[in-house]
Write a protein that holds these residues in place. Structure first.
Motif, PDB file in Angstrom:
ATOM      1  N   GLU A 103       4.344  -8.290 -12.105  1.00  0.00           N
ATOM      2  CA  GLU A 103       3.427  -7.182 -11.877  1.00  0.00           C
ATOM      3  C   GLU A 103       2.373  -7.590 -10.854  1.00  0.00           C
ATOM      4  N   SER A 104       1.973  -6.625 -10.038  1.00  0.00           N
ATOM      5  CA  SER A 104       0.981  -6.893  -9.009  1.00  0.00           C
ATOM      6  C   SER A 104      -0.407  -6.926  -9.623  1.00  0.00           C
ATOM      7  N   GLU A 154      -2.723  -3.964 -10.371  1.00  0.00           N
ATOM      8  CA  GLU A 154      -2.881  -3.017  -9.263  1.00  0.00           C
ATOM      9  C   GLU A 154      -2.799  -1.581  -9.754  1.00  0.00           C
ATOM     10  N   GLU A 155      -1.965  -1.317 -10.755  1.00  0.00           N
ATOM     11  CA  GLU A 155      -1.840   0.056 -11.246  1.00  0.00           C
ATOM     12  C   GLU A 155      -3.139   0.522 -11.901  1.00  0.00           C
ATOM     13  N   ALA A 158      -5.554   1.208  -8.974  1.00  0.00           N
ATOM     14  CA  ALA A 158      -5.189   2.464  -8.314  1.00  0.00           C
ATOM     15  C   ALA A 158      -5.641   3.673  -9.129  1.00  0.00           C
ATOM     16  N   GLU A 159      -5.586   3.560 -10.458  1.00  0.00           N
ATOM     17  CA  GLU A 159      -5.942   4.693 -11.307  1.00  0.00           C
ATOM     18  C   GLU A 159      -7.449   4.875 -11.447  1.00  0.00           C
TER      19      GLU A 159
END
Length: 209
Positions: A103-104, A154-155, A158-159
């Motif tokens: 995962e990033s 990162e998710e 981003a959110e």
């Protein structure tokens, strides 16, 4: 990620810890309470208190137990609440070979990459790493005191991230410092108690830590 500072929500007067990505263009606000903000600010100011605060005690206990905080990872937002874990290892830094399973993550740019290690050493270090669930505010307070990295998937960035407005951030941080200077410990306790009934209301609050 790194702590850019603590601001004050203009509407609710609740503190917000601001985590900024290495590019300096995005930051993630996490709503916390005054006690959590005080613990984070005490770590940022790096001024030893007359008596150890809770997070100073936690760091001392880790050291006494031969453990070190490798990093903290804010990995999800569930039910409008940020989720974080502490990665604990032995006194020797451990490898990052299995971190996040592909995962990033967004890390602090100041955290240097560890040199590559032989495969057998990486396996041994990974086996020694322990993962402990924690509130992001507690994780951040500990990371500041130990100099550990603050990572965020990162998710999640981003959110929850917003564009950086450095001028507004500075004004909000100044307002929060003035608030702390003016409030007494007794008033702080009354304020926290008055907020308890608000939990579970039908409003759509901002993500909390």
């Amino acid at each position: 990620m790194h702590v850019a500072g603590i601001a004050l929500d203009a509407a609710s007067r609740s503190p917000i810890v601001l985590l900024r990505d290495p590019s300096g263009r995005r930051q993630v606000p996490i709503w916390i309470d005054q006690a959590q903000a005080h613990n984070i600010m005490a770590g940022i100011q790096d001024e030893p208190p007359p008596r150890p605060l809770s997070h100073d005690l936690m760091v001392a206990l880790l050291e006494a137990g031969g453990l070190s905080l490798e990093r903290v990872i804010i990995h999800a937002i569930e039910e409008n609440t940020f989720r974080a874990v502490l990665k604990l290892g032995g006194s020797e830094p451990s490898g990052d070979a299995t971190e996040g399973e592909g995962e990033s993550v967004v890390k602090d740019a100041d955290q240097a990459e560890a040199p590559s290690r032989p495969a057998d050493e990486s396996v041994q270090n990974t086996a020694n790493i322990q993962e402990v669930d924690a509130r992001p505010s507690d994780a951040i307070a500990l990371a500041i005191r130990t100099g550990s990295g603050i990572w965020m998937l990162e998710e999640v960035v981003a959110e929850a991230s917003i564009p950086v407005d450095a001028e507004a951030d500075s004004e909000e941080q100044d307002a929060f410092r003035r608030f702390l200077d003016q409030v007494s410990p007794a008033a702080l306790v009354r304020h926290l108690e008055s907020r308890q009934p608000e939990e579970g209301s039908g409003a759509d609050p901002a993500p909390e830590g």
